[in-house]
Scaffold this motif. Structure first.
Motif, PDB file in Angstrom:
ATOM      1  N   GLN B 255       1.596   0.241   1.393  1.00 35.99           N
ATOM      2  CA  GLN B 255       1.201  -1.167   1.382  1.00 35.99           C
ATOM      3  C   GLN B 255       1.009  -1.732   2.785  1.00 35.99           C
ATOM      4  OE1 GLN B 255       4.350  -2.695  -1.045  1.00 35.99           O
ATOM      5  NE2 GLN B 255       5.536  -3.435   0.708  1.00 35.99           N
ATOM      6  N   ASP B 259      -3.833  -3.266   0.797  1.00 37.89           N
ATOM      7  CA  ASP B 259      -3.209  -4.219  -0.123  1.00 37.89           C
ATOM      8  C   ASP B 259      -2.923  -3.540  -1.459  1.00 37.89           C
ATOM      9  OD1 ASP B 259      -3.151  -6.354   1.545  1.00 37.89           O
ATOM     10  OD2 ASP B 259      -5.183  -7.013   1.021  1.00 37.89           O
ATOM     11  N   PRO B 260      -1.702  -3.678  -1.975  1.00 36.46           N
ATOM     12  CA  PRO B 260      -1.373  -3.036  -3.254  1.00 36.46           C
ATOM     13  C   PRO B 260      -2.328  -3.410  -4.378  1.00 36.46           C
ATOM     14  CG  PRO B 260       0.613  -3.847  -2.209  1.00 36.46           C
ATOM     15  CD  PRO B 260      -0.528  -4.321  -1.379  1.00 36.46           C
ATOM     16  N   TRP B 274       3.777  -1.789  -8.343  1.00 39.67           N
ATOM     17  CA  TRP B 274       3.542  -3.168  -7.875  1.00 39.67           C
ATOM     18  C   TRP B 274       3.110  -4.042  -9.058  1.00 39.67           C
ATOM     19  CZ3 TRP B 274       1.302   0.870  -4.767  1.00 39.67           C
ATOM     20  CH2 TRP B 274       1.898   1.051  -3.517  1.00 39.67           C
ATOM     21  N   ALA B 277       1.194  -7.155  -8.071  1.00 41.59           N
ATOM     22  CA  ALA B 277      -0.177  -6.902  -7.631  1.00 41.59           C
ATOM     23  C   ALA B 277      -1.091  -6.709  -8.835  1.00 41.59           C
ATOM     24  CB  ALA B 277      -0.227  -5.661  -6.747  1.00 41.59           C
TER      25      ALA B 277
END
Lengths: 299, 283
Positions: B255, B259-260, B274, B277
């Motif tokens: 991460q 970006d997750p 995540w 996310a």
């Protein structure tokens, strides 16, 4: 790690840059095929004219010229085979070299470069690429003056352009910052900025390093925070370099909390020993801030 | 011809490229055999015949050979830049160059094979999985000779394309042969990505986690996207087998690079790592 450490401390006695630059230059290609083609045409003309002028020897002449043609074709085939084989061998050596540099196997890479560049290379593109690898290896051994000489040669003598030319300019600027040639470095950075604008993570890294070295932490922090997304996207795991330099900038600015966080990120992506080797200025952070621990294998 | 999904111009369909490739191979073979026969007649028969001028015949054969070789070389040069264009994301220019190379006649098999290989690479980069799989299979069915190195990258492209089409069995068959070969570093990185993608689909979490330190080291050499995805997959495997220390470390690395939410969009199975996310990417 032990291999890396030993590579770090043992200065290679080889890689004599002026000699390697002089000897490695590819020789102008001798076009054997053209000579063979001319010989072939002459042979055809000779056999036709001689055959017409002396009908008694026509068969003998035709046999001789057929034999000579077969010999000529065979020689052309052998020359072509040897040329292709040598080019392939050089290409394989280049691939092996690329892997060694990527895997940070510096000593075998240096030894191979010393061998390859001690005689004329065959392909001009491989020659330029090998010199770029040489500059990387020299920088690894902290021989920045030599690395600058190689970059200058690539840019001024070989007129390297395109992505490879840009990489050479980046390497030269980074070596200049390392060697504290700050006026030259500023000029090189301006040239790079004209070429790529603000879109190059490599250039941003050099600018951050220059600001850290010259004691302008605020500018370094501003650059790092503004271009963070671009840096991590373009640099991958080398984003660790930017984080380590940012940690040093935060530390210089007295912002300990942010410095600790940036150092954690840097050591999450790359071992501290590697970062210290690349930027000696960040070595002192190890005593002040904890590095991110790597999990151990055993359960 | 327009691609309905991307509204981009597709100049050469995989079917058309393959049939043109086969036709050119046959034509090239016939020409080579014809020229060779002409040369043999010139050298072996003409000296004993009063009506045949062997030298002249050989000169004509050589001239035709040279002209066709020059034409073939032009086609090869046209296609030589396409891998770097694909790497830079300039797909339209790469398409034009590959199409030019495939449409131009070449007497050499290798030039045609390379062009088809480049087209498979391009279709893979364009995420046109079905076409890239079809092209890769065609290249792999050929006798590659000196170009046998192509088979490794073709197998990787085939396996990845099949995985994207959820054909795990086909993907396994494609990569099985690679384990016996010595791979270049770039190929080893691609194999790791394909292998992890395959293993999570068959829920082989332990095999994914095997040798995790070396896999994480190899991921460090990849560009940000591949490095993050590789380590996110390893984190998932670590969590599945109860190695939370490794899971946390690998997740943190992934991460930091990407970006997750982007990772979850690409591989929804990563939503397990995540969840936040996942809901972000849905909204």
């Amino acid at each position: 790690m032990s291999e890396q450490d030993s590579a770090e401390h043992s200065e290679p006695s080889f890689l004599d840059v002026p000699t390697l630059l002089e000897r490695s230059h590819p020789l102008p290609r001798r076009n054997w095929m053209r000579y063979a083609l001319v010989a072939f045409v002459l042979l055809v003309l000779f056999s036709t004219i001689a055959g017409n002028n002396s009908p008694d020897f026509q068969t003998a002449l035709r046999l001789i010229s057929a034999f000579l043609m077969v010999v000529l074709v065979a020689v052309m085939g052998v020359v072509m085979y040897l040329t292709v084989r040598d080019h392939r061998a050089e290409q394989n050596r280049m691939m092996a070299l690329e892997e060694m540099v990527q895997l940070r196997r510096w000593e075998p890479a240096a030894a191979m470069l010393d061998r390859m560049l001690s005689r004329p290379m065959l392909n001009p593109y491989n020659h330029a690429q090998a010199l770029l690898y040489l500059s990387t290896v020299l920088a690894r051994y902290h021989r920045y003056e030599d690395a600058i000489a190689v970059h200058e040669y690539l840019l001024d003598e070989l007129h390297l352009e395109g992505p490879a030319g840009y990489a050479a300019r980046l390497g030269r600027a980074m070596s200049m910052v390392h060697e504290d040639h700050l006026v030259d470095a500023d000029r090189a950075i301006s040239e790079l900025r004209r070429m790529s604008g603000d879109e190059s993570a490599g250039l941003t890294l050099i600018e951050i390093y220059r600001d850290v070295k010259t004691g302008h932490p605020a500018e370094a922090i501003e650059l790092f925070t503004r271009r963070r997304d671009m840096l991590r996207h373009q640099l991958g795991h080398r984003f660790a370099d930017a984080c380590a330099l940012a940690a040093r900038a935060y530390d210089l600015a007295g912002q300990s909390e942010q410095a600790a966080a940036a150092y954690r990120d840097a050591t999450l992506l790359s071992p501290a020993v590697e970062l210290n080797r690349r930027y000696p200025e960040v070595a002192m952070l190890a005593d002040k801030y904890p590095a991110t621990p790597v999990p151990v294998m055993a359960a | 011809m327009k691609d309905m999904e991307t509204d981009r111009t597709i100049m050469l369909s995989a079917d058309m490229a393959i049939s043109r490739f086969r036709r050119d191979l046959t034509l090239g073979l016939m020409l080579r055999v014809g020229l060779m026969a002409g040369a043999l007649v010139a050298v072996g028969v003409a000296p004993f015949s009063s009506r045949l001028d062997g030298g002249m015949l050989l000169l004509i054969v050589g001239g035709i050979w040279l002209a066709l070789s020059y034409q073939s070389m032009k086609g090869s040069r046209l296609a030589a830049r396409s891998p770097s264009l694909i790497a830079m994301g300039d797909f339209d220019e790469a398409e034009r160059q590959i199409e030019g190379a495939l449409r131009s006649f070449s007497i050499f098999r290798a030039a045609k094979l390379l062009s088809l290989h480049h087209l498979a690479m391009l279709r893979h980069a364009q995420q046109r999985w079905q076409e890239s799989a079809m092209l890769a299979r065609t290249v792999l069915r050929q006798r590659l000779g000196a170009l046998r190195g192509l088979s490794r990258s073709m197998r990787l492209i085939l396996a990845d394309s099949l995985l994207e089409m959820n054909d795990t069995h086909g993907a396994y068959e494609a990569i099985a042969g690679l384990y016996k070969e010595r791979l270049a570093l770039g190929e080893a990185m691609n194999l790791q990505l394909v292998q992890l993608d395959y293993l999570w689909r068959i829920r082989a979490w332990r095999e994914m986690f095997d040798n995790v330190a070396a896999k994480a080291q190899l991921a460090e050499l990849m560009p940000a996207g591949g490095a993050a995805r590789s380590q996110a997959m390893l984190a998932l495997a670590a969590r599945k087998i109860g190695r939370e220390d490794w899971a946390a470390w690998l997740m943190a690395r992934a991460q930091l690079l990407i970006d997750p939410s982007q990772l979850v969009r690409e591989r929804p199975v990563l939503a397990e790592l995540w969840p936040q996310a996942a809901s972000n990417s849905e909204t």
